[in-house]
Motif scaffolding. Structure first.
Motif, PDB file in Angstrom:
ATOM      1  N   ARG A  77     -47.289  38.346  35.623  1.00 14.74           N
ATOM      2  CA  ARG A  77     -47.345  38.084  37.068  1.00 14.74           C
ATOM      3  C   ARG A  77     -46.643  36.770  37.409  1.00 14.74           C
ATOM      4  O   ARG A  77     -45.909  36.680  38.393  1.00 14.74           O
ATOM      5  CB  ARG A  77     -48.805  38.050  37.536  1.00 14.74           C
ATOM      6  CG  ARG A  77     -49.511  39.389  37.443  1.00 14.74           C
ATOM      7  CD  ARG A  77     -50.946  39.296  37.930  1.00 14.74           C
ATOM      8  NE  ARG A  77     -51.622  40.577  37.774  1.00 14.74           N
ATOM      9  CZ  ARG A  77     -52.896  40.787  38.094  1.00 14.74           C
ATOM     10  NH1 ARG A  77     -53.626  39.789  38.585  1.00 14.74           N
ATOM     11  NH2 ARG A  77     -53.438  41.978  37.920  1.00 14.74           N
ATOM     12  N   LEU A  78     -46.892  35.757  36.592  1.00 18.37           N
ATOM     13  CA  LEU A  78     -46.226  34.475  36.826  1.00 18.37           C
ATOM     14  C   LEU A  78     -44.715  34.625  36.645  1.00 18.37           C
ATOM     15  O   LEU A  78     -43.927  34.061  37.422  1.00 18.37           O
ATOM     16  CB  LEU A  78     -46.784  33.418  35.882  1.00 18.37           C
ATOM     17  CG  LEU A  78     -46.126  32.038  35.905  1.00 18.37           C
ATOM     18  CD1 LEU A  78     -46.084  31.454  37.310  1.00 18.37           C
ATOM     19  CD2 LEU A  78     -46.851  31.087  34.948  1.00 18.37           C
ATOM     20  N   ALA A  79     -44.305  35.382  35.652  1.00 14.70           N
ATOM     21  CA  ALA A  79     -42.874  35.610  35.434  1.00 14.70           C
ATOM     22  C   ALA A  79     -42.237  36.256  36.656  1.00 14.70           C
ATOM     23  O   ALA A  79     -41.114  35.901  37.044  1.00 14.70           O
ATOM     24  CB  ALA A  79     -42.668  36.485  34.198  1.00 14.70           C
ATOM     25  N   ASP A  80     -42.925  37.207  37.265  1.00  7.13           N
ATOM     26  CA  ASP A  80     -42.398  37.847  38.482  1.00  7.13           C
ATOM     27  C   ASP A  80     -42.173  36.815  39.579  1.00  7.13           C
ATOM     28  O   ASP A  80     -41.153  36.837  40.280  1.00  7.13           O
ATOM     29  CB  ASP A  80     -43.363  38.923  38.979  1.00  7.13           C
ATOM     30  CG  ASP A  80     -43.397  40.163  38.093  1.00  7.13           C
ATOM     31  OD1 ASP A  80     -42.462  40.351  37.291  1.00  7.13           O
ATOM     32  OD2 ASP A  80     -44.374  40.942  38.195  1.00  7.13           O
ATOM     33  N   ALA A  81     -43.132  35.916  39.746  1.00 15.62           N
ATOM     34  CA  ALA A  81     -43.027  34.903  40.802  1.00 15.62           C
ATOM     35  C   ALA A  81     -41.880  33.934  40.530  1.00 15.62           C
ATOM     36  O   ALA A  81     -41.120  33.576  41.440  1.00 15.62           O
ATOM     37  CB  ALA A  81     -44.352  34.143  40.928  1.00 15.62           C
ATOM     38  N   VAL A  82     -41.749  33.499  39.288  1.00 13.15           N
ATOM     39  CA  VAL A  82     -40.662  32.575  38.938  1.00 13.15           C
ATOM     40  C   VAL A  82     -39.303  33.255  39.103  1.00 13.15           C
ATOM     41  O   VAL A  82     -38.364  32.674  39.669  1.00 13.15           O
ATOM     42  CB  VAL A  82     -40.844  32.055  37.493  1.00 13.15           C
ATOM     43  CG1 VAL A  82     -39.606  31.296  37.026  1.00 13.15           C
ATOM     44  CG2 VAL A  82     -42.074  31.153  37.408  1.00 13.15           C
ATOM     45  N   LEU A 104     -45.290  30.221  29.125  1.00 13.62           N
ATOM     46  CA  LEU A 104     -44.781  31.539  28.738  1.00 13.62           C
ATOM     47  C   LEU A 104     -44.294  32.320  29.954  1.00 13.62           C
ATOM     48  O   LEU A 104     -43.217  32.913  29.940  1.00 13.62           O
ATOM     49  CB  LEU A 104     -45.864  32.320  27.992  1.00 13.62           C
ATOM     50  CG  LEU A 104     -46.387  31.675  26.710  1.00 13.62           C
ATOM     51  CD1 LEU A 104     -47.491  32.540  26.108  1.00 13.62           C
ATOM     52  CD2 LEU A 104     -45.261  31.465  25.707  1.00 13.62           C
ATOM     53  N   GLY A 105     -45.073  32.329  31.024  1.00 17.95           N
ATOM     54  CA  GLY A 105     -44.661  33.035  32.231  1.00 17.95           C
ATOM     55  C   GLY A 105     -43.448  32.400  32.886  1.00 17.95           C
ATOM     56  O   GLY A 105     -42.570  33.098  33.417  1.00 17.95           O
ATOM     57  N   CYS A 106     -43.397  31.084  32.837  1.00 20.18           N
ATOM     58  CA  CYS A 106     -42.243  30.380  33.424  1.00 20.18           C
ATOM     59  C   CYS A 106     -40.968  30.727  32.675  1.00 20.18           C
ATOM     60  O   CYS A 106     -39.935  31.073  33.278  1.00 20.18           O
ATOM     61  CB  CYS A 106     -42.484  28.875  33.382  1.00 20.18           C
ATOM     62  SG  CYS A 106     -43.872  28.312  34.376  1.00 20.18           S
ATOM     63  N   LEU A 107     -41.012  30.650  31.353  1.00 22.01           N
ATOM     64  CA  LEU A 107     -39.820  30.960  30.553  1.00 22.01           C
ATOM     65  C   LEU A 107     -39.430  32.427  30.674  1.00 22.01           C
ATOM     66  O   LEU A 107     -38.244  32.758  30.744  1.00 22.01           O
ATOM     67  CB  LEU A 107     -40.077  30.626  29.085  1.00 22.01           C
ATOM     68  CG  LEU A 107     -39.671  29.248  28.592  1.00 22.01           C
ATOM     69  CD1 LEU A 107     -40.004  29.117  27.106  1.00 22.01           C
ATOM     70  CD2 LEU A 107     -38.195  28.983  28.816  1.00 22.01           C
TER      71      LEU A 107
END
Length: 303
Positions: A77-82, A104-107
């Protein structure tokens, strides 16, 4: 470039801070820092508030990493936002955690746009993996493993990702800054806290920038774990220590790295408001981040 503020209010990567069923308090950090004036100082074009995930005290099925199943779900979910901030909006993501497993989500979000390096500013190497501890004897905590997981070491649950595979970042594309440990040294370019004391922030910034250029890295994610600050400056983290930076040196380092034009986003982690009941440190952190990000926010305002 305008800033998007993304809040990731979780504590999934940390152990309970004391016996009993008491959660780590890092999930409170995003709202606390915003209340301390960070929103006003950064003037984000958009604020994306992610949900607070549930914290599990007991092991989850099919993983020896604390909250591993939940962490994978919220990393996606964080990856989607970034990714949306970078690719769709064309803005600069500032991610407020939470513990440093948010890396991890950011990268992952950044990697969906291609190769991305990492500058890992942290008072610890966060390089714990099954090759250097007994995963069968104790649950792993992702906040102490984020660099290992990002470089593809550990359970597939948190090292292999849709569209990207593994690793999120190659060893050669990582620069580690500020750790004060004598444990296993990760095979990355490294500047310890002790070395930084010797060479100073200006020289450190030049050496990091030179390494990024040598690697041909046009896109770099910046991870800032606030325990890189000396414990005499910021004790309100889960594992404080010394030596470390002060707020002025941290702000100068971040500003220098942003000045390379290679940093596409950053995350900030591990501040625990429960250890800062009067909010003194929240105000100082907000001021440090606003100072460091001034070139980005000023450029966004001009645009």
């Amino acid at each position: 470039m305008p800033v998007d503020l993304i809040t990731a209010p979780w504590n999934l990567g940390l152990r309970p801070p004391r016996p009993g069923r008491h959660e780590p308090g890092t999930w409170r950090a995003p709202q606390t820092l915003r209340a301390a004036g960070l929103d006003t100082r950064l003037r984000p074009a958009r604020v994306v508030e992610l949900d607070r995930p549930p914290y599990a005290f007991d092991p989850q099925p099919a993983t020896r990493i604390r909250n591993g199943v939940t962490l994978r779900e919220h990393t996606l979910r964080l990856a989607d936002a970034v990714h949306a901030t970078l690719a769709e909006a064309g803005r600069f993501p500032v991610v407020l955690g939470g513990d440093c497993s948010i890396l991890l989500g950011c990268l992952l979000g950044a990697r969906r746009g291609g190769r991305c390096g990492l500058v890992h500013v942290d008072g610890h190497s966060d390089f714990r993996h099954p090759g250097n501890y007994d995963a069968g004897a104790a649950l792993g905590s992702a906040a102490g493993m984020d660099l290992a997981l990002a470089t593809g070491r550990g359970e597939l649950l948190l090292t292999h990702w849709p569209q990207v595979g593994r690793p999120l970042v190659a060893d050669e594309d990582v620069v580690q800054v500020g750790d004060r440990e004598d444990e296993e040294v990760p095979p990355v370019t490294r500047f310890t806290a002790q070395e930084i004391q010797r060479i100073g922030i200006a020289e450190l910034g030049e050496r990091v920038a030179r390494r990024l250029a040598e690697r041909g890295l046009e896109r770099v994610w910046l991870h800032v774990d606030l325990d890189v600050l000396d414990e005499r400056v910021l004790p309100a983290v889960d594992t404080p220590g010394r030596p470390g930076l002060d707020y002025g040196r941290l702000a100068r380092l971040v500003e220098t790295l942003l000045g390379t034009g290679r940093v596409i986003g950053l995350d900030v982690s591990v501040y625990d408001p429960e250890l800062d009941p009067d909010g003194t440190h929240a105000a100082r952190i907000a001021d440090c981040l606003a100072t460091a990000l001034a070139p980005v926010t000023a450029a966004g305002s001009a645009a």
